[in-house]
Design a protein around this motif. Structure first.
Motif, PDB file in Angstrom:
ATOM      1  N   UNK A  15     -22.496  44.582 -12.016  1.00 30.85           N
ATOM      2  CA  UNK A  15     -22.494  43.170 -12.478  1.00 30.85           C
ATOM      3  C   UNK A  15     -22.006  42.223 -11.385  1.00 30.85           C
ATOM      4  N   UNK A  16     -21.104  42.841 -10.565  1.00 29.96           N
ATOM      5  CA  UNK A  16     -20.311  41.906  -9.433  1.00 29.96           C
ATOM      6  C   UNK A  16     -21.607  41.954  -8.329  1.00 29.96           C
ATOM      7  N   UNK A  17     -22.254  42.932  -8.141  1.00 32.92           N
ATOM      8  CA  UNK A  17     -23.445  42.755  -7.103  1.00 32.92           C
ATOM      9  C   UNK A  17     -24.872  42.063  -7.632  1.00 32.92           C
ATOM     10  N   UNK A  18     -24.988  42.054  -8.927  1.00 33.25           N
ATOM     11  CA  UNK A  18     -26.138  41.267  -9.402  1.00 33.25           C
ATOM     12  C   UNK A  18     -25.786  39.760  -9.046  1.00 33.25           C
ATOM     13  N   UNK A  19     -24.354  39.736  -9.768  1.00 31.55           N
ATOM     14  CA  UNK A  19     -23.997  38.335  -9.679  1.00 31.55           C
ATOM     15  C   UNK A  19     -23.735  37.749  -8.002  1.00 31.55           C
ATOM     16  N   UNK A  20     -23.370  38.558  -7.167  1.00 31.14           N
ATOM     17  CA  UNK A  20     -23.528  38.108  -5.761  1.00 31.14           C
ATOM     18  C   UNK A  20     -24.929  37.948  -5.484  1.00 31.14           C
ATOM     19  N   UNK A  21     -25.953  38.472  -5.649  1.00 31.67           N
ATOM     20  CA  UNK A  21     -27.224  38.355  -5.377  1.00 31.67           C
ATOM     21  C   UNK A  21     -27.676  36.778  -5.859  1.00 31.67           C
ATOM     22  N   UNK A  22     -27.382  36.807  -7.187  1.00 32.66           N
ATOM     23  CA  UNK A  22     -27.646  35.409  -7.708  1.00 32.66           C
ATOM     24  C   UNK A  22     -26.818  34.366  -6.875  1.00 32.66           C
ATOM     25  N   UNK A  23     -25.828  34.221  -6.651  1.00 31.41           N
ATOM     26  CA  UNK A  23     -24.979  33.490  -5.791  1.00 31.41           C
ATOM     27  C   UNK A  23     -25.731  33.112  -4.399  1.00 31.41           C
ATOM     28  N   UNK A  24     -25.959  34.320  -3.776  1.00 31.68           N
ATOM     29  CA  UNK A  24     -26.788  34.063  -2.528  1.00 31.68           C
ATOM     30  C   UNK A  24     -28.063  33.347  -2.782  1.00 31.68           C
ATOM     31  N   UNK A  25     -28.901  33.515  -3.846  1.00 31.35           N
ATOM     32  CA  UNK A  25     -30.153  32.938  -4.145  1.00 31.35           C
ATOM     33  C   UNK A  25     -29.969  31.450  -4.354  1.00 31.35           C
ATOM     34  N   UNK A  26     -28.941  31.146  -5.175  1.00 33.41           N
ATOM     35  CA  UNK A  26     -28.577  29.758  -5.309  1.00 33.41           C
ATOM     36  C   UNK A  26     -28.027  29.012  -4.122  1.00 33.41           C
TER      37      UNK A  26
END
Length: 167
Positions: free
Chosen positions: A116-127
């Motif tokens: 979950x933390x890795x996925x959230x980090x990827x989403x934050x990078x995209x945003x």
């Protein structure tokens, strides 16, 4: 058939090599050798996403109190990157998989919180960067967890598809 192999030590970015993005446990006649286009797609993933993921994840969750030392950093471990048609067929990959063009990686996760933390980090990078991705899929088979992450080249439409596949 002539024996062909990757130059496994070629750096695609600071922390990722061609060998690690092409490794496979399947022994095939084609040697799982990517085209120059697939290598550039892998380089894009490494330079523009995986390096940011590694840095951002370690800034937030790393074990080292001293950010100037990489020894305490948590690496991003790729379990699958580029796949030839033969490797993709043998591992049960989807027809038309982004792995076939070097546009996808599977990232090992050590448990649900890590995933979950890795996925959230990827989403934050995209945003934060205003860059788009094609697929972010949180996957699980038995006790094994990973994130399938794909980014298509600029000439193709990215779908920003987010899925959970927890079998």
């Amino acid at each position: 058939m002539m024996n062909v192999s990757n130059n496994k030590d070629v750096k695609l970015s600071q922390h990722f090599t061609l060998g690690e993005l092409c490794k496979t446990s399947y022994h095939t006649l084609d040697g799982n050798i990517p085209s120059h286009v697939a290598i550039e797609n892998l380089r894009n993933l490494c330079e523009n996403w995986l390096e940011d993921l590694r840095y951002s994840y370690n800034t937030l969750y790393g074990e080292s109190g001293d950010r100037s030392q990489e020894s305490g950093d948590i690496p991003v471990v790729i379990t699958s990157g580029y796949r030839s048609e033969e490797v993709n067929r043998l591992c049960g990959g989807a027809k038309g998989s982004n792995h076939l063009t070097g546009c996808a990686v599977d990232i090992r996760c050590m448990g649900p919180e890590h995933q979950i933390r890795m996925a959230n980090t990827l989403l934050d990078i995209a945003d934060g960067t205003k860059r788009d991705f094609d697929e972010l899929i949180l996957e699980k088979r038995g006790t094994t967890r990973w994130i399938h992450f794909a980014v298509r080249p600029p000439s193709q439409q990215n779908r920003r598809k987010i899925l959970f596949d927890m079998r």
